[in-house]
Design a protein around this motif. Sequence first.
Motif, PDB file in Angstrom:
ATOM      1  N   LEU A   1       0.731  -1.497   0.251  1.00 17.31           N
ATOM      2  CA  LEU A   1       0.218  -0.082  -0.565  1.00 17.31           C
ATOM      3  C   LEU A   1       0.958   1.414  -0.015  1.00 17.31           C
ATOM      4  CD1 LEU A   1      -2.377  -0.938   2.712  1.00 17.31           C
ATOM      5  CD2 LEU A   1      -2.486  -1.191   0.124  1.00 17.31           C
TER       6      LEU A   1
ATOM      7  N   LYS B   1      -2.740   4.973   0.530  1.00 20.77           N
ATOM      8  CA  LYS B   1      -3.899   4.259   0.811  1.00 20.77           C
ATOM      9  C   LYS B   1      -3.573   3.374   2.486  1.00 20.77           C
ATOM     10  CE  LYS B   1      -4.329   2.280  -3.879  1.00 20.77           C
ATOM     11  NZ  LYS B   1      -4.001   1.592  -4.752  1.00 20.77           N
TER      12      LYS B   1
ATOM     13  N   LEU C   1      -7.831  -6.766   2.196  1.00 20.73           N
ATOM     14  CA  LEU C   1      -6.970  -5.274   1.383  1.00 20.73           C
ATOM     15  C   LEU C   1      -6.898  -4.899   0.303  1.00 20.73           C
ATOM     16  CD1 LEU C   1      -7.985  -2.727   3.666  1.00 20.73           C
ATOM     17  CD2 LEU C   1      -5.454  -2.826   3.120  1.00 20.73           C
ATOM     18  N   ALA C   2      -4.997  -5.680   0.618  1.00 22.42           N
ATOM     19  CA  ALA C   2      -4.057  -5.406  -0.245  1.00 22.42           C
ATOM     20  C   ALA C   2      -4.685  -5.994  -1.842  1.00 22.42           C
ATOM     21  CB  ALA C   2      -2.730  -5.829  -0.113  1.00 22.42           C
TER      22      ALA C   2
ATOM     23  N   TRP D   1      -6.693  -3.490  -3.498  1.00 24.33           N
ATOM     24  CA  TRP D   1      -6.727  -2.096  -3.803  1.00 24.33           C
ATOM     25  C   TRP D   1      -5.547  -1.988  -4.389  1.00 24.33           C
ATOM     26  CZ3 TRP D   1      -9.298   2.285  -2.157  1.00 24.33           C
ATOM     27  CH2 TRP D   1     -10.336   2.486  -1.778  1.00 24.33           C
ATOM     28  N   VAL D   2      -4.061  -2.899  -3.936  1.00 27.00           N
ATOM     29  CA  VAL D   2      -3.121  -3.119  -4.810  1.00 27.00           C
ATOM     30  C   VAL D   2      -3.373  -3.833  -6.008  1.00 27.00           C
ATOM     31  CG1 VAL D   2      -0.979  -3.155  -4.318  1.00 27.00           C
ATOM     32  CG2 VAL D   2      -2.120  -2.541  -2.365  1.00 27.00           C
TER      33      VAL D   2
ATOM     34  N   LYS E   1      -5.442  -5.176  -7.747  1.00 31.01           N
ATOM     35  CA  LYS E   1      -6.885  -4.476  -7.980  1.00 31.01           C
ATOM     36  C   LYS E   1      -7.948  -5.819  -8.338  1.00 31.01           C
ATOM     37  CE  LYS E   1      -5.647  -0.040  -8.841  1.00 31.01           C
ATOM     38  NZ  LYS E   1      -5.850   0.549  -7.136  1.00 31.01           N
TER      39      LYS E   1
ATOM     40  N   ARG F   1      -3.022 -13.971   5.460  1.00 31.15           N
ATOM     41  CA  ARG F   1      -2.698 -11.872   4.850  1.00 31.15           C
ATOM     42  C   ARG F   1      -1.237 -11.986   3.494  1.00 31.15           C
ATOM     43  NH1 ARG F   1      -2.245  -7.064   8.005  1.00 31.15           N
ATOM     44  NH2 ARG F   1      -0.393  -7.932   8.439  1.00 31.15           N
TER      45      ARG F   1
ATOM     46  N   MET G   1      -1.226 -12.096  -1.307  1.00 32.99           N
ATOM     47  CA  MET G   1      -0.669 -11.522  -2.174  1.00 32.99           C
ATOM     48  C   MET G   1       0.074 -11.851  -3.462  1.00 32.99           C
ATOM     49  SD  MET G   1      -1.572  -7.869  -1.997  1.00 32.99           S
ATOM     50  CE  MET G   1      -0.258  -7.301  -3.037  1.00 32.99           C
TER      51      MET G   1
END
Lengths: 391, 261
Positions: free
Chosen positions: A293, A297, B120-121, B124-125, B127, B169, B173
């Motif tokens: 992030l 963010k 979350l990641a 947001w990261v 996409k 978590r 990713m």
Amino acid sequence: MSDIATTTDAKLMEGPAFVRGQPLAPLPPPLAEAGAIGWMRKNLFSSTLNVVLTIVCAALIVWLVPPLVKYLLIDAVWEGSIRADCLPRPDRPEIGACWAFVIDRINFFTYGFYPIEERWRVNVFFVLLAAGVVWMAWLDAPRRDLGVIYFFVVMPVVSLILLLGWPLVGLAKVPTTSWGGVLVTVVVSAVGIVFSLPIGIVLALGRRSQMPAVRLFSVIFIEFVRGVPLITVLFMASVMLPLFGPETWSPDKLLRALVGVSLFAAAYMAEVVRAGLQAIPKGQYEAAMAVGLGYWKTMGLIVLPQALKITIPNIVNTTIGLFKDTTLVFIVGIFDFLMTIEAARVDPNWATPGISTTGYAFAAIFYLIFCYGMSRYARFVEARLAAGDRR
Amino acid sequence: MEQQTTGIPGLKPAPLKTGVAVDLIGVHKWYGDFHVLRDINLRVTKSERIVICGPSGSGKSTMIRCINRLEEHQQGRIVVDGMELANDLKKIDEVRRDVGMVFQHFNLFPHLTVLENLTLAPIWVRKQLKKQAEEIAMHYLQRVKIPEQAAKFPGQLSGGQQQRVAIARALCMNPKIMLFDEPTSALDPEMVKEVLDTMVRLAEDGMTMLVVTHEMGFARQVANRIVFMDEGQIVEVNEPKAFFDNPQHERTKLFLSQILH
């Protein structure tokens, strides 16, 4: 281990090994600890100092409350339409609060000089605002993300059109000079809150920024505004704001005050938010960075939600201060709630010796209800957050 | 949710572009005047499991934190899968996306549920769509054996469960490399095993791992090589058997005698 357990266990303990076969049943607490008498003994009469304090407080209550009740309720005049109704008469030698005056002028206190046929617009504004406040304050409300957009974007724009008027959609223009009373107090407070929080967050982030220029600007702004009384800020906004624009530009008087109040409150909000930011452990930033992030963010998704949550009580505290500070806008000629009372109490139709006290009592009750409500809300949120931490 | 094994990308570690996962070349770092990393040279190849040990303050954590730029090195080069870590912020974020990290104190996001922590990641990261991200998240929660905790908040879980969520978590990713910074040091003794088991399974899948730990049993079982550090330098690097049975350096012998009683 309690005494009882020790004595019964003692027999068992004589041998070399001991294994408990049955768990001990819980016992009720001693009688002196529970009940009303126990409570009073513990809380009101536990020591000499406590006894003295209890007596002093009781005396204060006896001294203050009956006269207040007598003035505000028993001797109060509820009906009437002219000043004579609130003057002492032979059959009524003692006159309390003249609520007839307040009831008679309540529309003036609420709307100021807002045109009578357009006052529904103010009422709609009050409803819109109340809906927004409930949406934001009710922590379990549905779609609070939409609530934020409503409160910070939709409502301000709609309210502006509604209150100021827009002839294109059939709303006659109402100049801000005819606004007054509760309307102005609420507008100034609401604008102050709606703008000061985002600006305050930006300033707080700026003050913790890695970039020296941003940090320096934030520090100078915060310290300068905090180091100056609100009256000075209002005067400066009123006198200096026009100097920044073209020569013919003369910004609205209310707008100048709004800018002043917002910037003033923003400086305080910034410090409140900064305290919250500092409470977020470094590990949160690192974890956010480690999953890729970026700065915004990280702030928006991880740090600010946590920081704002723990600062809600302080934000509300600043809000209460701001709400009361708005009375100072009278100094730049704006007709807020307190000013309408000031004007009404010298009105020859109502001017009696006791009318000022009534007016100020009404103002005090008005501010007390709002501020106490906010303060209760802050306590409620605090309790909820504490419960959240325990789980 | 039933176990899904098909249709979800990222079940296996993402392939590296190059054969060399991490290359540290002459890395130096100072905290003020304190020379915390001194001439670190270490090449980690694909699917290699490296365990880093050493006394406290020896620079182990600092070294692996340099690999995803939580710490900045001041001299030398760090190349992660062909990408050199320089001051280019874009590159740093790119490296961080591909390098998962697990911390000593878990560092879960306390205001989000377990599932939200995991998605979350990716959302947001990476996409990813929310639905897809949640599917992948549930898959990894199953792999760390706590799918039933998805809706809870981190504060409601035990330390061992929290650390397994933290591992999941990082895995969500779809990283190429995993860094572990003393993942079991903050855990109660009875929870160490569940976390180590998760890491062993990860190793079996061929993940490239760098693990700072004092768990010598884990090192013996999983590591390809053990790196021993002292005073900011790499003192000895060897295969586990040789490292434990026949340590070369005096400092290593002393350290091992202190931790293996």
